[in-house]
Motif scaffolding. Structure first.
Motif, short mmCIF file in Angstrom:
data_model
loop_
_atom_site.label_atom_id
_atom_site.label_comp_id
_atom_site.label_asym_id
_atom_site.label_seq_id
_atom_site.Cartn_x
_atom_site.Cartn_y
_atom_site.Cartn_z
N UNK A 81 0.96 -1.25 0.19
CA UNK A 81 -0.16 0.03 0.07
C UNK A 81 0.87 1.27 0.12
N UNK A 82 1.77 1.22 0.68
CA UNK A 82 2.94 2.50 0.89
C UNK A 82 3.29 2.80 -0.74
N UNK A 83 3.82 1.49 -1.29
CA UNK A 83 4.41 1.66 -2.53
C UNK A 83 3.45 2.46 -3.61
N UNK A 84 2.31 2.56 -3.37
CA UNK A 84 1.28 3.05 -4.28
C UNK A 84 1.29 4.60 -3.91
N UNK A 85 1.47 5.10 -2.80
CA UNK A 85 1.86 6.52 -2.28
C UNK A 85 3.06 7.28 -2.25
N UNK A 86 4.03 6.43 -2.02
CA UNK A 86 5.47 7.01 -1.94
C UNK A 86 6.43 6.09 -2.69
N UNK A 87 7.53 6.64 -2.78
CA UNK A 87 8.76 5.96 -3.70
C UNK A 87 8.97 4.68 -2.96
N UNK A 88 9.53 3.68 -3.68
CA UNK A 88 9.75 2.52 -3.02
C UNK A 88 10.84 2.46 -1.96
N UNK A 89 11.70 3.25 -1.94
CA UNK A 89 12.65 3.57 -0.91
C UNK A 89 11.93 3.65 0.34
N UNK A 90 11.09 4.91 0.26
CA UNK A 90 10.22 5.29 1.53
C UNK A 90 9.36 4.23 2.00
N UNK A 91 8.88 3.37 1.16
CA UNK A 91 7.93 2.25 1.65
C UNK A 91 8.60 1.31 2.30
N UNK A 92 9.96 1.04 1.91
CA UNK A 92 10.50 0.03 2.78
C UNK A 92 11.01 0.64 4.10
N UNK A 93 11.60 1.79 4.21
CA UNK A 93 11.74 2.24 5.30
C UNK A 93 10.54 2.40 6.37
N UNK A 94 9.69 3.16 5.72
CA UNK A 94 8.30 3.32 6.70
C UNK A 94 7.85 1.98 7.39
N UNK A 95 7.77 0.92 6.43
CA UNK A 95 6.92 -0.28 6.94
C UNK A 95 8.10 -1.16 7.92
N UNK A 96 9.38 -0.73 7.64
CA UNK A 96 10.41 -1.38 8.60
C UNK A 96 10.46 -0.67 9.89
N UNK A 97 10.36 0.77 9.86
CA UNK A 97 10.19 1.46 11.13
C UNK A 97 9.10 0.96 11.94
N UNK A 98 7.95 1.03 11.31
CA UNK A 98 6.87 0.43 12.07
C UNK A 98 6.82 -0.84 12.64
N UNK A 99 7.64 -1.83 11.87
CA UNK A 99 8.00 -3.10 12.62
C UNK A 99 8.69 -2.96 13.73
N UNK A 100 9.90 -2.24 13.57
CA UNK A 100 10.84 -2.43 14.67
C UNK A 100 10.48 -1.67 15.94
N UNK A 101 9.27 -0.64 15.78
CA UNK A 101 8.97 -0.16 17.04
C UNK A 101 8.11 -1.16 18.23
N UNK A 102 7.84 -2.13 17.40
CA UNK A 102 7.23 -3.57 17.94
C UNK A 102 8.01 -4.13 18.99
N UNK A 103 9.35 -3.85 18.83
CA UNK A 103 10.22 -4.69 19.58
C UNK A 103 11.09 -3.96 20.64
N UNK A 104 11.92 -4.60 21.60
CA UNK A 104 12.27 -4.08 22.97
C UNK A 104 13.48 -2.96 22.37
N UNK A 105 13.93 -2.28 23.28
CA UNK A 105 15.37 -1.45 23.24
C UNK A 105 16.65 -2.35 22.44
#
Length: 258
Positions: free
Chosen positions: A148-172
């Protein structure tokens, strides 16, 4: 073209919002009732059942995609990514422990995990980490959110944003490693166009990590200076290799998606 993966790409954002809202509300409930993280297994099971319902009718395509997971090229790529990430994650764990020792005032700001002295709950937690979480997380973060992010932002941003959202679910101690792993999973998914391959890689990564914890009963990996030195050196080497891998694949993906 895989009907199974194409249907995932067409997954409605409203459906994703409902799933995310459900996770958020249940997590708040669990925290307010002081329930263990193991109880969150139920959340992931419901998510998987939800996806199963939405993807019904794609079983034949699913079987074809599953067979592609176990081809030589796929397995070679999966094992490379997983092994590199395992060593990098331990190197980053050492670094986070050093930071906590050097700056003890940070520790109260970080929620620590609670040890559950109950064999049934430990087994449930193992099953959740190794089998259930990889399925639900890859379907959400790579299968739906990345597409879904690929449809609204460049591919690089979609990878970074989805990865950041994934990482905040983890501990320090594992956030940075989770971000690197998420980027690798995104690349793996985009390269193969098969969500079952990152699911298998995620399963393998979590299985190895859990088995290391079970085998290392004496906590040698964090108490023996010689072992820590060897793993630290391997972590640096693997970190360089994974950086090269990500850079090469990133450039290739961006070229192919202009």
């Amino acid at each position: 073209m895989s009907l199974f993966n194409e249907k995932i790409k067409l997954f409605n954002l409203n459906d994703l919002f409902v799933v995310v809202l459900f996770i958020f509300l249940v997590k708040i409930l669990c925290i307010s009732l002081n329930w263990s993280d193991v109880d969150l297994v139920c959340i992931n099971i419901v998510i998987i059942l939800f996806f199963t319902f939405k993807l019904r009718g794609c079983f034949s395509s699913f079987k074809q995609d599953l067979l592609k997971v176990f081809t030589f090229d796929s397995l070679k790529l999966v094992f490379l990514i997983v092994i590199l990430n395992i060593f990098v994650s331990y190197g980053l764990l050492y670094l986070s422990n050093f930071i906590l020792k050097a700056f003890p005032f940070i520790r109260p700001l970080i929620s620590s995990s609670v040890y559950i002295n109950n064999s049934a709950l430990v087994i449930s937690g193992f099953i959740a980490t190794v089998f259930i979480s990889p399925i639900s997380e890859e379907l959400i973060f790579r299968g739906v959110l990345l597409n879904k992010l690929r449809l609204i932002v460049p591919l690089s941003f979609s990878i970074v944003i989805s990865s950041l959202l994934f990482c905040i679910l983890h501990s320090f101690g594992s956030m940075t490693a989770a971000f690197i792993f998420a980027v690798c999973m995104a690349i793996l998914y985009l390269k193969t166009d098969n969500v079952l391959i990152p699911i298998f890689a995620h399963f393998l990564n979590n299985l190895i990590a859990e088995m290391i914890v079970v085998i290392d009963t004496g906590n040698v990996l964090f108490t023996n200076d010689g072992v820590m030195m060897i793993i630290s050196i391997l972590a640096i080497v693997c970190g360089i290799l994974i950086f090269i891998f990500i850079k090469n694949q990133w450039d290739s993906l961006n070229i192919n998606n202009l």
